[in-house]
Scaffold this motif. Structure first.
Motif, PDB file in Angstrom:
ATOM      1  N   ALA A  47      27.411 -19.683  64.060  1.00 18.65           N
ATOM      2  CA  ALA A  47      27.093 -19.026  64.653  1.00 18.65           C
ATOM      3  C   ALA A  47      26.211 -18.602  63.890  1.00 18.65           C
ATOM      4  CB  ALA A  47      27.766 -17.454  63.985  1.00 18.65           C
ATOM      5  N   LEU A  48      25.142 -19.101  62.618  1.00 15.93           N
ATOM      6  CA  LEU A  48      24.044 -19.628  62.484  1.00 15.93           C
ATOM      7  C   LEU A  48      22.707 -20.887  62.916  1.00 15.93           C
ATOM      8  CD1 LEU A  48      24.484 -19.938  58.117  1.00 15.93           C
ATOM      9  CD2 LEU A  48      23.430 -17.585  59.618  1.00 15.93           C
ATOM     10  N   GLN A  49      24.051 -21.153  63.664  1.00 17.66           N
ATOM     11  CA  GLN A  49      22.668 -22.203  64.957  1.00 17.66           C
ATOM     12  C   GLN A  49      22.744 -21.306  66.270  1.00 17.66           C
ATOM     13  OE1 GLN A  49      26.346 -25.367  65.132  1.00 17.66           O
ATOM     14  NE2 GLN A  49      25.564 -26.682  63.834  1.00 17.66           N
ATOM     15  N   SER A  50      23.630 -21.071  66.484  1.00 17.96           N
ATOM     16  CA  SER A  50      23.401 -19.909  67.626  1.00 17.96           C
ATOM     17  C   SER A  50      22.389 -19.628  67.375  1.00 17.96           C
ATOM     18  CB  SER A  50      24.147 -19.273  68.049  1.00 17.96           C
ATOM     19  OG  SER A  50      25.839 -20.499  68.890  1.00 17.96           O
ATOM     20  N   LEU A  51      22.074 -18.054  66.383  1.00 12.08           N
ATOM     21  CA  LEU A  51      21.352 -17.297  65.620  1.00 12.08           C
ATOM     22  C   LEU A  51      20.138 -17.661  65.539  1.00 12.08           C
ATOM     23  CD1 LEU A  51      20.674 -13.993  65.270  1.00 12.08           C
ATOM     24  CD2 LEU A  51      21.182 -15.073  62.319  1.00 12.08           C
ATOM     25  N   GLU A  52      20.297 -18.933  65.635  1.00 13.19           N
ATOM     26  CA  GLU A  52      18.716 -19.857  65.173  1.00 13.19           C
ATOM     27  C   GLU A  52      17.877 -19.881  66.334  1.00 13.19           C
ATOM     28  OE1 GLU A  52      16.416 -20.058  62.433  1.00 13.19           O
ATOM     29  OE2 GLU A  52      18.461 -19.322  61.267  1.00 13.19           O
ATOM     30  N   GLU A 400      17.617 -10.395  61.196  1.00  8.78           N
ATOM     31  CA  GLU A 400      18.131 -10.235  59.083  1.00  8.78           C
ATOM     32  C   GLU A 400      19.141  -9.814  59.394  1.00  8.78           C
ATOM     33  OE1 GLU A 400      16.191 -12.265  57.585  1.00  8.78           O
ATOM     34  OE2 GLU A 400      14.895 -12.504  58.428  1.00  8.78           O
ATOM     35  N   LYS A 401      19.767  -8.814  60.442  1.00 10.75           N
ATOM     36  CA  LYS A 401      21.573  -8.194  59.633  1.00 10.75           C
ATOM     37  C   LYS A 401      21.857  -9.191  60.251  1.00 10.75           C
ATOM     38  CE  LYS A 401      19.936  -3.576  61.106  1.00 10.75           C
ATOM     39  NZ  LYS A 401      20.068  -2.546  62.343  1.00 10.75           N
ATOM     40  N   LEU A 402      21.763 -10.073  61.515  1.00 10.69           N
ATOM     41  CA  LEU A 402      23.052 -10.822  61.776  1.00 10.69           C
ATOM     42  C   LEU A 402      23.201 -11.890  61.075  1.00 10.69           C
ATOM     43  CD1 LEU A 402      22.504 -10.654  65.684  1.00 10.69           C
ATOM     44  CD2 LEU A 402      24.238 -10.092  64.453  1.00 10.69           C
ATOM     45  N   LYS A 403      21.800 -12.512  60.798  1.00  7.96           N
ATOM     46  CA  LYS A 403      21.674 -13.659  59.219  1.00  7.96           C
ATOM     47  C   LYS A 403      23.101 -13.120  58.015  1.00  7.96           C
ATOM     48  CE  LYS A 403      18.748 -16.698  57.204  1.00  7.96           C
ATOM     49  NZ  LYS A 403      17.492 -17.439  57.861  1.00  7.96           N
ATOM     50  N   LYS A 404      22.506 -11.995  57.344  1.00  9.42           N
ATOM     51  CA  LYS A 404      23.048 -11.996  56.671  1.00  9.42           C
ATOM     52  C   LYS A 404      24.645 -11.244  56.696  1.00  9.42           C
ATOM     53  CE  LYS A 404      22.393  -7.248  52.879  1.00  9.42           C
ATOM     54  NZ  LYS A 404      23.593  -6.892  52.878  1.00  9.42           N
ATOM     55  N   LEU A 405      25.010 -10.573  57.979  1.00 12.27           N
ATOM     56  CA  LEU A 405      26.499 -10.600  58.345  1.00 12.27           C
ATOM     57  C   LEU A 405      27.231 -11.949  58.413  1.00 12.27           C
ATOM     58  CD1 LEU A 405      28.041  -8.694  61.404  1.00 12.27           C
ATOM     59  CD2 LEU A 405      28.838 -10.746  61.021  1.00 12.27           C
ATOM     60  N   ILE A 406      26.900 -12.783  58.945  1.00 12.13           N
ATOM     61  CA  ILE A 406      26.891 -14.207  59.056  1.00 12.13           C
ATOM     62  C   ILE A 406      27.371 -14.772  57.397  1.00 12.13           C
ATOM     63  CG2 ILE A 406      26.824 -16.622  59.962  1.00 12.13           C
ATOM     64  CD1 ILE A 406      25.125 -14.926  62.671  1.00 12.13           C
ATOM     65  N   ASN A 407      26.663 -14.691  56.607  1.00 16.87           N
ATOM     66  CA  ASN A 407      26.298 -15.547  55.674  1.00 16.87           C
ATOM     67  C   ASN A 407      27.302 -15.177  54.624  1.00 16.87           C
ATOM     68  OD1 ASN A 407      24.906 -17.960  55.509  1.00 16.87           O
ATOM     69  ND2 ASN A 407      22.899 -16.198  55.680  1.00 16.87           N
ATOM     70  N   GLU A 408      27.368 -13.332  54.840  1.00 16.65           N
ATOM     71  CA  GLU A 408      28.303 -12.996  52.956  1.00 16.65           C
ATOM     72  C   GLU A 408      29.701 -13.056  53.959  1.00 16.65           C
ATOM     73  OE1 GLU A 408      26.702  -9.023  53.010  1.00 16.65           O
ATOM     74  OE2 GLU A 408      25.157 -10.652  51.999  1.00 16.65           O
ATOM     75  N   ASN A 409      30.100 -12.618  55.565  1.00 14.55           N
ATOM     76  CA  ASN A 409      31.367 -12.973  55.851  1.00 14.55           C
ATOM     77  C   ASN A 409      32.280 -13.751  56.589  1.00 14.55           C
ATOM     78  OD1 ASN A 409      31.236  -9.510  55.496  1.00 14.55           O
ATOM     79  ND2 ASN A 409      29.326  -9.963  56.724  1.00 14.55           N
ATOM     80  N   TYR A 410      31.821 -14.592  57.413  1.00 16.54           N
ATOM     81  CA  TYR A 410      32.518 -15.670  57.832  1.00 16.54           C
ATOM     82  C   TYR A 410      32.884 -16.778  57.505  1.00 16.54           C
ATOM     83  CZ  TYR A 410      30.974 -14.744  62.646  1.00 16.54           C
ATOM     84  OH  TYR A 410      30.229 -13.948  64.283  1.00 16.54           O
ATOM     85  N   PRO A 411      33.979 -16.810  57.762  1.00 10.01           N
ATOM     86  CA  PRO A 411      34.518 -18.611  56.667  1.00 10.01           C
ATOM     87  C   PRO A 411      33.633 -19.496  57.100  1.00 10.01           C
ATOM     88  CG  PRO A 411      36.092 -17.552  58.358  1.00 10.01           C
ATOM     89  CD  PRO A 411      34.635 -16.302  58.796  1.00 10.01           C
TER      90      PRO A 411
END
Ligand code: SUG
Length: 443
Positions: A47-52, A400-411
């Motif tokens: 998810a982070l790769q896609s977001l970047e 910023e919102k998506l990055k936080k969601l992914i960093n805090e909640n994704y496996p």
């Protein structure tokens, strides 16, 4: 410049890998999906790769939007297949009795939005509306689960009198969306030529593949042309040899931007006459020829094209810049022969490519999804853009919102067996709840 109904631009609607991104070997004919089956995935990294990627393209001045991941698991098929008891019991039973079915229910494959729909921008259509047909994705079970949810989400996003959203095609003709569709034009707002690429046609006498089943039917392409009321269109038949080498969608072997056509010499059946037909038709419409860049087998072989995903690069026209950017997967940079080939074409003034950017999307790539698979191109004008659901439009705040969601909640890591653990299921549910809060869309 004031942007109004006369100024058209391309908006990328990118998917984001969901928290259940896995390597389940679900896609036959897609070599990466087959060879990576069973590997441990990292939904967070994916998810982070896609977001970047989204952010990098956005920073180049391209408009971006985000299609959120569909809630998983999709439990609807379980009762249809006769599973009994609570949903938890049904899922557990499916895990033990039919692991592929279980993996399909959890698949995060809607991230590849190039397969979500086919788009005909309003300058191309008889009634002057932007036309969208949701792909039925009938060839693979896990992908077919996307189509009704995508229809539901797209109707909410593209709710405008200037836009028609058509349901997935009924019947048996498989359709895989924009991944098998090319649009040529002088500029985005001018009437273009739309080319639909198919892998088989039940009413045609055509050579057949020997190894893999083709995915796109001619019948579906013909139906969409009619439904969208496209002024200028053609259909082209994929080369069966290419499908057998792992070209499960056309966007693995040819791509285009505006009047520039970048393709392999083994893309189409009767390749040279197909290219000639496309170029002649384009000239009839615009009075100009296409800029053709044909890649020869001796320069990049079919197998090298499939393993590097060279043609799955995005070709981007940044605002106020003459040249185009090739946005290529990192795998192309690591592959010396491909990197050198890219350097050669960037230096060649006969084509519009003037820069390359390599990007690491290896979590998606290991399932056969490169940069171009992760986005749906929608050519639109400002009036149409103003009408759509604004919560999906990408900006620094959404980033910023998506990055936080992914960093805090994704496996950080995921294996299929983790999905029968209640704590993992809770974690995954929380991710989807948070997506719903951000996008205000029922997933
Ligand atoms: O349909 N992979 C997808 C990749 C789609 C790529 N899209 C484009 N070429 N536009 C597919 O083959 C693999 C999932 C798995 O094996 O877990 C998968 O569905």
């Amino acid at each position: 410049m004031v942007e109004n109904s006369h100024t058209f631009f391309e908006v990328n609607f990118d998917g984001i890998p969901g928290p259940t991104h896995l390597f389940s070997g679900l896609a036959k004919g897609n070599i990466a999906s087959q060879i990576n089956e069973g590997k441990i995935s990292s939904p967070k990294k994916a998810a982070l790769q896609s977001l970047e990627k989204i952010n990098t393209v956005f920073k180049l001045g391209i408009k971006q939007a985000v299609i959120p991941p569909h809630r998983r698991p999709n439990t609807t098929p379980l009762s249809v297949y006769g599973f009994k008891g609570s949903i938890e019991d049904q899922l557990k039973e499916a895990y033990f009795s039919d692991p592929k079915l279980f993996a399909g229910l959890y698949s995060s494959s809607n991230m590849w939005t190039a397969n979500a729909a086919t788009i005909s921008p309003s300058p191309d259509t008889e009634n002057g509306k932007l036309q969208i047909t949701i792909a039925n994705l009938k060839t693979n079970f896990h992908r077919s689960l996307e189509s009704f949810k995508t229809y539901d989400i797209f109707r909410k996003i593209f709710s405008s009198t200037k836009i028609s959203v058509h349901s997935p095609l009924p019947g048996l003709s498989p359709d895989e969306g924009a991944a098998n569709h090319l649009r040529f034009c002088e500029d985005y707002g001018e009437t273009g030529l739309e080319v639909f690429i198919f892998g088989f046609g039940s009413r045609e006498e055509l050579p057949r593949t020997k190894v893999f089943k083709p995915r796109q039917s001619k019948e579906a392409s013909d139906d969409i042309i009619k439904k969208h009321g496209i002024k200028h269109s053609l259909t082209a038949f994929q080369k069966p040899e290419a499908i057998d080498a792992g070209v499960f969608h056309n966007d693995v072997i040819s791509t285009a931007n505006k009047n520039f056509f970048f393709y392999h010499e083994k893309s189409f059946f009767n390749n040279s006459s197909t290219i000639k037909k496309i170029d002649e038709k384009y000239k009839e419409i615009t009075g100009k020829n296409l800029i053709l860049l044909e890649v020869k087998e001796m320069e990049v072989s079919l197998n090298e094209a499939v393993s590097s995903y060279l043609f799955n690069s995005q070709i981007i026209s940044p605002k106020d810049q003459a040249g185009m950017i090739l946005f290529a997967p990192k795998e192309c940079e690591k592959f010396e022969k491909i990197r050198k080939y890219i350097e050669k074409i960037i230096a060649d003034p006969k084509n519009p490519l003037s820069q390359v950017i390599y990007f690491d999307l290896n979590e998606s790539m290991q399932n056969g999804g490169g940069p171009a698979c992760l986005r749906l191109r929608v050519v639109m004008n400002q009036d149409q853009l103003n009408d759509i659901n604004q919560s999906i439009l990408f900006d620094d705040k959404l980033y910023e919102k998506l990055k936080k969601l992914i960093n805090e909640n994704y496996p950080d890591q995921l294996k299929i067996e983790d999905l029968i653990k209640p704590e993992v299921v809770t974690q995954i549910n929380l991710c989807f709840d948070k997506y719903e809060e951000i996008f205000k869309i029922n997933l």
